[in-house]
Design a protein around this motif. Sequence first.
Motif, PDB file in Angstrom:
ATOM      1  N   ASN A  43       2.770  -3.215 -20.560  1.00  0.00           N
ATOM      2  CA  ASN A  43       2.335  -4.599 -20.743  1.00  0.00           C
ATOM      3  C   ASN A  43       1.313  -4.705 -21.863  1.00  0.00           C
ATOM      4  OD1 ASN A  43       3.953  -5.559 -18.704  1.00  0.00           O
ATOM      5  ND2 ASN A  43       2.313  -5.679 -17.173  1.00  0.00           N
ATOM      6  N   ARG A  54       4.003   0.283 -15.970  1.00  0.00           N
ATOM      7  CA  ARG A  54       4.191  -1.106 -16.396  1.00  0.00           C
ATOM      8  C   ARG A  54       2.897  -1.690 -16.949  1.00  0.00           C
ATOM      9  NH1 ARG A  54       8.295  -4.782 -15.425  1.00  0.00           N
ATOM     10  NH2 ARG A  54       7.719  -6.985 -15.635  1.00  0.00           N
ATOM     11  N   VAL A  55       1.776  -1.323 -16.360  1.00  0.00           N
ATOM     12  CA  VAL A  55       0.481  -1.796 -16.865  1.00  0.00           C
ATOM     13  C   VAL A  55       0.299  -1.353 -18.307  1.00  0.00           C
ATOM     14  CG1 VAL A  55      -2.022  -1.600 -16.611  1.00  0.00           C
ATOM     15  CG2 VAL A  55      -0.588  -1.855 -14.580  1.00  0.00           C
ATOM     16  N   ALA A 108       6.033  -4.377  -7.979  1.00  0.00           N
ATOM     17  CA  ALA A 108       4.584  -4.245  -8.174  1.00  0.00           C
ATOM     18  C   ALA A 108       3.993  -3.166  -7.275  1.00  0.00           C
ATOM     19  CB  ALA A 108       3.908  -5.590  -7.902  1.00  0.00           C
ATOM     20  N   ASP A 127       4.987   0.419  -8.747  1.00  0.00           N
ATOM     21  CA  ASP A 127       4.632   0.759 -10.128  1.00  0.00           C
ATOM     22  C   ASP A 127       3.553   1.843 -10.155  1.00  0.00           C
ATOM     23  OD1 ASP A 127       4.638   0.307 -13.039  1.00  0.00           O
ATOM     24  OD2 ASP A 127       2.589  -0.371 -12.655  1.00  0.00           O
ATOM     25  N   LEU A 134      -1.014  -4.835 -10.076  1.00  0.00           N
ATOM     26  CA  LEU A 134      -0.135  -5.949 -10.416  1.00  0.00           C
ATOM     27  C   LEU A 134       0.309  -6.756  -9.200  1.00  0.00           C
ATOM     28  CD1 LEU A 134       2.179  -4.318 -13.117  1.00  0.00           C
ATOM     29  CD2 LEU A 134       0.104  -5.673 -13.456  1.00  0.00           C
ATOM     30  N   LYS A 138      -2.544  -2.207  -5.439  1.00  0.00           N
ATOM     31  CA  LYS A 138      -1.866  -2.045  -6.724  1.00  0.00           C
ATOM     32  C   LYS A 138      -2.340  -3.127  -7.701  1.00  0.00           C
ATOM     33  CE  LYS A 138       0.895   1.459  -5.905  1.00  0.00           C
ATOM     34  NZ  LYS A 138       0.907   2.682  -6.739  1.00  0.00           N
TER      35      LYS A 138
END
Length: 594
Positions: free
Chosen positions: A581, A577-578, A570, A573, A511, A509
């Motif tokens: 962000n 979220r990426v 994380a 996700d 993150l 992943k």
Amino acid sequence: MRVEDGFQPIPFSEENAYTEDPVLPSLLKRVLPASVFQEVNSDLARLGLDVVTTIRALSDSAKCFPPTLVQYDQWGRRVDDLQTSEGWRELKALSQREGLPAIFYERKYKEHSRVYGFSKMLLMVGDSNEIFCPMSMSDGTARVIELFGTEEMKKDVFPRLISRDPKVAFTSGQWMTERPGGSDVSLTETTATSSGKSSKYGPQYTLNGFKWFSSATDSEVSVALARTGSLQEGSRGLSLFLVPLRLPLIRALTDPVPSPISNNILVHRLKNKIGTHILPTAELSIDGAEAYLVGELGKGVKSITPVLNITRLWSAVGSAGYLRKCLAIATSYAKQRSIRSGTVLLKDAPAHVEQLASVNVLYRALAHLAFGVVGLLGKVECKCATEDELRRLRMLTPVAKAYAAEKASVGMEEAMCALGGAGYMEENGFGRSIRDALVEKIWEGTVVVLALDLTRFAQDPASIKAFVSWANSIIGSCPFALQQKLSPTLAIVKKAIEELPSCFSQPLKPLIPRPALMLVGAIASSVYLLEHTIWAYNTSEPTKDLDIEVFQRWVREGGVEADIQTVIRAKTDSGERVNLNSALVFGGRGKSKL
């Protein structure tokens, strides 16, 4: 009213830095053989008194005179005269006389020599004005020469790097960072061309390039990465070199000191840094410098790895050491400062002591983590480590460095605030300690860089298995009665351990690296504290109840549960979220499912 009239605050005074330390004496009693502990204990008690008297006074005088650079004389000739203070030079000499880094290579105490030497560093670092930057790189360079150097390097250079005599001792720099890459050396521009000669130290090369960040510029030698292959080869085209800063490298003590530019190394400018002001850090132009190949051609990154691993542990212990000093100041102040019309000392004010207690628990956790990894390094260097211990050292070295640096800075600020307005004054040393300690969050790799390093290694199932097996073995060694007492706390640690292996499974992943590193740090520090608690319980140490409390507080209040949740988030996700962000940082609406 004159300043001499009215209320006069009582200055606080620190006691022996070693004997009053809440961690080190007990930690050493556990990890060192009794005969070794008895011998080093008295030496560290002597040093602990020196730290708060002579060393601190020397450090305070040295800070007033940062390095200066005179590039040209009055006739316009290039001279590059780097001028450092007498205090800086004496701090360097003092470190060498104390046996840093000599203790590590004399190996009088075999695998325990690393723990002993780093104990000295922990006590001194807060009052060292970052002298341990060149000492750490000298240590790393000594190890590289011990492993890969030619016989003449081992004969001429190695003994000077580990000498206790400042008159003959060398220090070393480490030149990796360049403008294109920072921690990423794959775009290194400095080139190394064979001169066709074979010097007494091995194949001789000519170096040309620009090093953007070179600490310890006043050293006698440096190790440097330079390109012997094509740019397209990236880091695989790099080799490692030993570079004299002046020629001739070896000379009699009565010979004149050669010109600073005698090996065609020019100081472009000194860096203007947030902290470490007394440390001469520079940008260097290398215009045809003589250098000698260390290790195999094209294996530069592999050859310089021992330097990185060693300096990262110096950094980890340094972070804990800066926190030690700040906590000691705050604790001493609480014993002197009164409140409530002078009727109550801060040490008797529960809310204030609660704040200090949280910093104390943090310091204990970081110190046990750092020295746990230092102990592994000692075993590996003395060839008495198991394969699993070797893997654990490789895994925990970047973790200890990043985790300690990240956590210590917060604790130092809390200790500063415990003095109120007095804490914000420059004279007490908080300011310099905090500024200097901040470099540990960047030097030798930021948290993200080190997290990626950890991720690369931990994706090997054998590596994560070695770590998990160790953690579970310590938990399993807990006596039944103690295990019952610690059951809710142990459940949290076990949950963290269960979450760990899947952090490094494919597909990775995007993150996960940073949260995974923080989780490994939380687990390792908790397990080392547990190991100490079990020892104190089994041996009926006077501190056993306090050690139990420290372990429980660290796990419950130190953020372990929050680290678990961050890792879970994380892992799960989906990429949302990426995207968000990026929108938060760079603008845009983002694409949320909400």
